[in-house]
Design a protein around this motif. Sequence first.
Motif, short mmCIF file in Angstrom:
data_model
loop_
_atom_site.label_atom_id
_atom_site.label_comp_id
_atom_site.label_asym_id
_atom_site.label_seq_id
_atom_site.Cartn_x
_atom_site.Cartn_y
_atom_site.Cartn_z
N ASP A 56 0.83 -1.25 0.15
CA ASP A 56 0.17 0.07 0.02
C ASP A 56 0.94 1.39 -0.10
O ASP A 56 0.73 2.34 -0.54
CB ASP A 56 -0.87 0.05 1.24
N TYR A 57 1.91 1.04 0.67
CA TYR A 57 2.99 2.47 1.04
C TYR A 57 3.30 2.68 -0.53
O TYR A 57 3.56 3.90 -1.08
CB TYR A 57 3.79 2.09 1.95
N TRP A 58 4.05 1.74 -1.17
CA TRP A 58 4.69 1.91 -2.44
C TRP A 58 3.71 2.11 -3.43
O TRP A 58 3.94 2.88 -4.28
CB TRP A 58 5.51 0.58 -2.73
N LEU A 59 2.38 1.59 -3.32
CA LEU A 59 1.56 2.12 -4.47
C LEU A 59 1.09 3.65 -4.34
O LEU A 59 1.07 4.40 -5.39
CB LEU A 59 0.12 1.35 -4.34
N GLU A 60 1.14 3.94 -2.98
CA GLU A 60 0.85 5.43 -2.66
C GLU A 60 1.80 6.25 -3.22
O GLU A 60 1.66 7.35 -4.12
CB GLU A 60 0.67 5.59 -1.32
N HIS A 61 3.35 5.88 -3.24
CA HIS A 61 4.34 6.75 -3.58
C HIS A 61 4.79 6.51 -4.95
O HIS A 61 5.76 7.24 -5.40
CB HIS A 61 5.50 6.37 -2.68
N GLU A 62 4.20 5.68 -5.76
CA GLU A 62 4.29 5.40 -7.14
C GLU A 62 3.33 5.93 -8.05
O GLU A 62 3.65 6.12 -9.23
CB GLU A 62 4.84 3.86 -7.44
N ALA A 63 2.39 6.00 -7.64
CA ALA A 63 0.95 6.63 -8.45
C ALA A 63 1.30 7.94 -8.79
O ALA A 63 1.95 8.78 -8.02
CB ALA A 63 -0.30 6.34 -7.63
N TYR A 64 0.78 8.45 -9.87
CA TYR A 64 0.70 10.05 -10.31
C TYR A 64 -0.70 10.51 -10.28
O TYR A 64 -1.41 9.85 -10.24
CB TYR A 64 1.45 10.19 -11.63
#
Length: 210
Positions: free
Chosen positions: A112-120
């Motif tokens: 969840d954390y990485w999706l939050e930081h990789e989405a634009y």
Amino acid sequence: MKFLSLKHLAMTGALSVAGLGLIGVGAHAVFTTSSTSQQQITAGAPSVVLTATGPCSAAVAGTLNLPATGPTNSTFTSGDQTVYVCNNGNIPVTGVSATFGEGGSYSGSGADYWLEHEAYLCVVNSANVVVYNGLLDGAASAIAVTGTILPGNYSQYTVNVFAGSTATTACGSVGNGGAASSGPNGYANTLDNSAVNGVIYPTVTVTYNA
């Protein structure tokens, strides 16, 4: 001939003087009055609501949850979604800004954390100008989306959550402050394996002055 005594003369003179004094008082009298005015002042009632289903229909106050997207590939787009900002109050509102978030608190190791930081995130205002085009977690500060909205009126903007250089959004490859140009973003990275099975809840909260 009848002569008046000095006593009678004195009395007559006193009465004459008293009469003159009364005449003087009457001549200098004035009328007085007063008047009062009042003014009613009523404080207005601002009310700004959001909807993504049509101009001011099914609008909600405060925070709007955007429609669900996914499961996604490593390159994806939520689609350009129009958010309507409706002034249902009885006074104008100004300085309308939007704050975008992920609707959750994520640890520094989970998907969840990485999706939050990789989405634009792409945001285009009603004047077709790109007001934000970058990483979703970089949009933590309020973004000005419109100026004044009069009572009974609305403004709108377009929002898109995406990833990957071939994802097509209203922003295209245009940077903040430029005219929107729909097309691939070009510079946006795809999701990597750390975001697999990640889930986030993008939200938008509008603030304003009244």
